[in-house]
Design a protein around this motif. Structure first.
Motif, mmCIF file in Angstrom:
data_model
loop_
_atom_site.group_PDB
_atom_site.id
_atom_site.type_symbol
_atom_site.label_atom_id
_atom_site.label_comp_id
_atom_site.label_asym_id
_atom_site.label_seq_id
_atom_site.Cartn_x
_atom_site.Cartn_y
_atom_site.Cartn_z
ATOM 1 N N ASN A 1 37.376 34.325 40.133
ATOM 2 C CA ASN A 1 38.761 34.988 40.628
ATOM 3 C C ASN A 1 38.501 36.484 40.687
ATOM 4 N N VAL A 2 37.310 36.970 40.219
ATOM 5 C CA VAL A 2 36.864 38.414 40.303
ATOM 6 C C VAL A 2 36.539 38.960 41.723
ATOM 7 N N GLU A 3 37.439 39.929 41.933
ATOM 8 C CA GLU A 3 36.806 40.338 43.586
ATOM 9 C C GLU A 3 35.654 41.382 43.346
ATOM 10 N N LYS A 4 36.044 42.454 42.302
ATOM 11 C CA LYS A 4 34.530 43.351 41.978
ATOM 12 C C LYS A 4 35.361 43.907 40.633
ATOM 13 N N THR A 5 34.146 44.204 40.162
ATOM 14 C CA THR A 5 34.278 44.994 38.619
ATOM 15 C C THR A 5 33.918 46.410 38.902
#
Length: 236
Positions: free
Chosen positions: A133-137
């Motif tokens: 669920n992580v698009e970017k960090t």
């Protein structure tokens, strides 16, 4: 007849002697009066002449004394004014020094809500998402603790409205650039320790969800350590 003439001559001579005596007496009296006038009058002048310098000297002495007293008084007033001025200057200098010190501490230990705008975005480290669920960090090397009003042993609070809660929100706003009045907080929770937290938030006008990771720094407040842009709001 000759005898009678002799008597007249004697009487005439006696009268003449009397007149001479009177004239002599008058002359002597005049001499005495004039002499007395000269003697006593001259003495008075001498006394007046002698006294005059004394009076003048006394008057000058009083004038000098009055001038000296005034000068001393003026010096005293001037010294007091200088002392008051120096005291005020010292107080102002202390206040200015304290303000500078407070501002320096604030700059070193905290940031305000608008400082995120001043951060150099080119320094932001962006990585691809490491979860489903992580698009970017995103991590910024210049993030700082946001400051704190808390003292003593820190206890993390998740109760809305508490000082610790409000400071968490401030740190989230700082990291995401979302103003506090435009932020919806969906979730706030611990993150594996009493001095770590994370929050899930969105802006009210933009529905992109973010998860913000926070670390408590003693005496300095909450500091953002990582922001994840999520694909979807998993706390909705």
């Amino acid at each position: 007849m000759a005898k009678y003439q002799s008597r007249l001559d004697k009487r005439s001579k006696k009268n003449t002697n009397k007149i001479l005596n009177i004239m002599i007496a008058v002359v002597l009296l005049l001499i005495v009066v004039v002499g007395g006038t000269i003697v006593f009058g001259g003495g008075g002048d001498e006394k007046a002449t002698t006294d005059a310098p004394k009076n003048s000297e006394t008057k000058d002495a009083k004038s000098d004394k009055s001038a000296k007293e005034k000068q001393d008084s003026d010096k005293s007033v001037s010294m007091e004014e200088n002392s008051d001025t120096e005291d005020k200057a010292d107080e102002e200098q202390k206040e200015n020094d304290k303000k500078k010190e407070d501002e320096q501490k604030k700059d070193e230990t905290s940031v305000d809500n608008n400082e995120s705008v001043a951060l150099d975005d080119s320094k932001m480290k962006v990585e691809e998402g490491d979860g489903d669920n992580v698009e970017k960090t995103m991590v910024h090397p210049d993030w700082k603790p946001i400051g704190t009003e808390q003292s003593g042993d820190h206890v993390s609070s998740y109760e809305t409205g508490t000082t610790d809660w409000q400071e968490k929100i401030k740190a989230v706003s700082y990291a995401t650039g979302i103003s506090e009045d435009n932020m919806t907080v969906w979730w706030m929770e611990g993150n594996g320790g009493p001095q770590k937290s994370m929050a899930t938030v969105t802006a009210k006008d933009i529905k992109t969800p973010y998860r913000v990771y926070l670390q408590w720094v003693d005496g300095k407040g909450w500091q953002p350590t990582k922001v994840q842009e999520l694909k979807e709001n998993d706390k909705d």
